[in-house]
Design a protein around this motif. Structure first.
Motif, mmCIF file in Angstrom:
data_model
loop_
_atom_site.group_PDB
_atom_site.id
_atom_site.type_symbol
_atom_site.label_atom_id
_atom_site.label_comp_id
_atom_site.label_asym_id
_atom_site.label_seq_id
_atom_site.Cartn_x
_atom_site.Cartn_y
_atom_site.Cartn_z
ATOM 1 N N GLY A 74 0.799 -1.226 0.000
ATOM 2 C CA GLY A 74 0.000 0.000 0.000
ATOM 3 C C GLY A 74 0.829 1.271 0.000
ATOM 4 O O GLY A 74 0.333 2.340 -0.346
ATOM 5 N N LYS A 75 2.113 1.174 0.372
ATOM 6 C CA LYS A 75 3.020 2.328 0.359
ATOM 7 C C LYS A 75 3.458 2.717 -1.049
ATOM 8 O O LYS A 75 3.977 3.807 -1.269
ATOM 9 C CB LYS A 75 4.291 2.004 1.154
ATOM 10 C CG LYS A 75 4.112 1.777 2.619
ATOM 11 C CD LYS A 75 5.480 1.436 3.213
ATOM 12 C CE LYS A 75 5.462 1.250 4.690
ATOM 13 N NZ LYS A 75 6.827 0.986 5.206
ATOM 14 N N ILE A 76 3.287 1.817 -2.012
ATOM 15 C CA ILE A 76 3.850 2.021 -3.346
ATOM 16 C C ILE A 76 3.161 3.158 -4.099
ATOM 17 O O ILE A 76 1.939 3.173 -4.242
ATOM 18 C CB ILE A 76 3.777 0.718 -4.170
ATOM 19 C CG1 ILE A 76 4.693 -0.337 -3.554
ATOM 20 C CG2 ILE A 76 4.137 0.968 -5.642
ATOM 21 C CD1 ILE A 76 4.605 -1.707 -4.206
ATOM 22 N N ALA A 77 3.987 4.102 -4.562
ATOM 23 C CA ALA A 77 3.502 5.198 -5.399
ATOM 24 C C ALA A 77 4.032 5.087 -6.830
ATOM 25 O O ALA A 77 3.593 5.816 -7.711
ATOM 26 C CB ALA A 77 3.918 6.543 -4.795
ATOM 27 N N TYR A 78 4.965 4.176 -7.063
ATOM 28 C CA TYR A 78 5.509 3.998 -8.406
ATOM 29 C C TYR A 78 4.606 3.074 -9.216
ATOM 30 O O TYR A 78 3.616 2.547 -8.726
ATOM 31 C CB TYR A 78 6.960 3.488 -8.356
ATOM 32 C CG TYR A 78 7.187 2.242 -7.524
ATOM 33 C CD1 TYR A 78 6.883 0.978 -8.000
ATOM 34 C CD2 TYR A 78 7.724 2.345 -6.239
ATOM 35 C CE1 TYR A 78 7.099 -0.159 -7.238
ATOM 36 C CE2 TYR A 78 7.955 1.215 -5.470
ATOM 37 C CZ TYR A 78 7.635 -0.027 -5.966
ATOM 38 O OH TYR A 78 7.855 -1.152 -5.207
ATOM 39 N N THR A 79 4.940 2.876 -10.476
ATOM 40 C CA THR A 79 4.123 2.118 -11.424
ATOM 41 C C THR A 79 4.328 0.615 -11.256
ATOM 42 O O THR A 79 5.458 0.127 -11.270
ATOM 43 C CB THR A 79 4.487 2.529 -12.865
ATOM 44 O OG1 THR A 79 4.376 3.953 -12.973
ATOM 45 C CG2 THR A 79 3.569 1.877 -13.880
ATOM 46 N N MET A 80 3.202 -0.113 -11.124
ATOM 47 C CA MET A 80 3.230 -1.576 -11.009
ATOM 48 C C MET A 80 2.668 -2.144 -12.316
ATOM 49 O O MET A 80 1.462 -2.074 -12.568
ATOM 50 C CB MET A 80 2.393 -2.032 -9.820
ATOM 51 C CG MET A 80 2.876 -1.492 -8.486
ATOM 52 S SD MET A 80 1.824 -2.041 -7.110
ATOM 53 C CE MET A 80 2.367 -3.755 -6.969
ATOM 54 N N VAL A 81 3.541 -2.681 -13.142
ATOM 55 C CA VAL A 81 3.189 -3.125 -14.487
ATOM 56 C C VAL A 81 2.770 -4.592 -14.484
ATOM 57 O O VAL A 81 3.467 -5.442 -13.925
ATOM 58 C CB VAL A 81 4.372 -2.929 -15.462
ATOM 59 C CG1 VAL A 81 3.979 -3.347 -16.876
ATOM 60 C CG2 VAL A 81 4.864 -1.489 -15.431
ATOM 61 N N GLY A 82 1.651 -4.872 -15.130
ATOM 62 C CA GLY A 82 1.207 -6.250 -15.327
ATOM 63 C C GLY A 82 1.757 -6.786 -16.640
ATOM 64 O O GLY A 82 1.691 -6.112 -17.669
ATOM 65 N N ASP A 83 2.293 -7.996 -16.596
ATOM 66 C CA ASP A 83 2.859 -8.627 -17.789
ATOM 67 C C ASP A 83 2.369 -10.076 -17.890
ATOM 68 O O ASP A 83 3.171 -11.013 -17.933
ATOM 69 C CB ASP A 83 4.394 -8.562 -17.728
ATOM 70 C CG ASP A 83 5.072 -9.070 -18.986
ATOM 71 O OD1 ASP A 83 4.459 -9.005 -20.079
ATOM 72 O OD2 ASP A 83 6.221 -9.542 -18.878
ATOM 73 N N PRO A 84 1.037 -10.282 -17.951
ATOM 74 C CA PRO A 84 0.514 -11.650 -17.946
ATOM 75 C C PRO A 84 0.914 -12.484 -19.165
ATOM 76 O O PRO A 84 0.932 -13.711 -19.088
ATOM 77 C CB PRO A 84 -0.997 -11.462 -17.855
ATOM 78 C CG PRO A 84 -1.251 -10.096 -18.376
ATOM 79 C CD PRO A 84 -0.036 -9.290 -18.002
ATOM 80 N N THR A 85 1.263 -11.841 -20.261
ATOM 81 C CA THR A 85 1.703 -12.589 -21.454
ATOM 82 C C THR A 85 3.192 -12.900 -21.415
ATOM 83 O O THR A 85 3.672 -13.686 -22.234
ATOM 84 C CB THR A 85 1.406 -11.795 -22.745
ATOM 85 O OG1 THR A 85 2.221 -10.613 -22.749
ATOM 86 C CG2 THR A 85 -0.074 -11.443 -22.863
ATOM 87 N N GLY A 86 3.919 -12.267 -20.504
ATOM 88 C CA GLY A 86 5.362 -12.473 -20.408
ATOM 89 C C GLY A 86 6.171 -11.730 -21.457
ATOM 90 O O GLY A 86 7.379 -11.925 -21.549
ATOM 91 N N THR A 87 5.548 -10.851 -22.216
ATOM 92 C CA THR A 87 6.251 -10.124 -23.284
ATOM 93 C C THR A 87 7.410 -9.287 -22.751
ATOM 94 O O THR A 87 8.525 -9.345 -23.279
ATOM 95 C CB THR A 87 5.269 -9.219 -24.060
ATOM 96 O OG1 THR A 87 4.257 -10.039 -24.623
ATOM 97 C CG2 THR A 87 5.972 -8.423 -25.132
#
Length: 187
Positions: A90-103
């Motif tokens: 919950g402290k995170i203010a940076y970008t959390m990127v989802g990569d479900p395809t593994g690209t």
């Protein structure tokens, strides 16, 4: 083949940042210094300690003009759920990127194909989109944001001071080296 000094490959993804879902691409990493911080999975053990450590030091990275992108093969929905339920995340203010395809993981050669998960890898990307630092550790070994911050400062120093290099344990403001024939065998 090493990825050092190679340009990052194109990608597009959805991320979670600041309570919203946003689009992120390789273009977002260009024009500034970036840290791409791969980790195996949300809701795990070592990962939240690393991501919290980055969150606690995020303002120091921002002072250097560095943006942080954490990446796992989880979806952006999973990142939001983790952010909403974990005090550390919950402290995170940076970008959390989802990569479900593994690209993105494949682009950075960090995907563990048989598991569909990322290795624990850190990549520092310069404003030209070229990889300047790579650190990869085994799954049970957590990374240190302060050490990463030191390495970023060294990379930025070397980029802005052609002809100088930073020796081991270099800290901002300390002496650097100017490689030359005069130094050969004297260090």
């Amino acid at each position: 083949m090493s990825l050092i000094n190679t340009e990052i490959k194109p990608f597009k993804a959805t991320a979670f940042k600041g309570g919203k879902f946003i689009d992120v691409s390789d273009a977002d990493l260009k024009g500034k210094w970036s840290v791409v911080f791969f980790y195996p999975a949300d809701f795990t053990f070592v990962c939240p300690t690393e991501l919290e450590d980055l969150a606690d030091n995020y303002s120091e990275f921002q002072k250097l003009g560095v943006e942080i992108y954490s990446v796992s093969t989880d979806t952006h929905f999973c990142h939001k759920a983790w952010h909403d339920t974990s005090p550390a995340i919950g402290k995170i203010a940076y970008t959390m990127v989802g990569d479900p395809t593994g690209t993105i993981c494949r682009n950075f050669e960090i995907l563990i194909e048989e598991k569909g998960l990322a290795d624990r890898g850190t990549f520092v990307v310069d404003p030209d989109g070229k990889i300047q630092i790579i650190e990869i550790t085994a799954g049970g070994i957590g990374r240190d944001a302060r050490e990463l911050l030191r390495k970023v400062k060294a990379a930025q120093y070397v980029a802005s001071h052609p002809g100088e290099v930073c020796p081991a344990k270099w800290e901002e403001g300390e002496k650097t080296l100017a490689p030359s024939l005069d130094l050969v065998g004297k260090i």
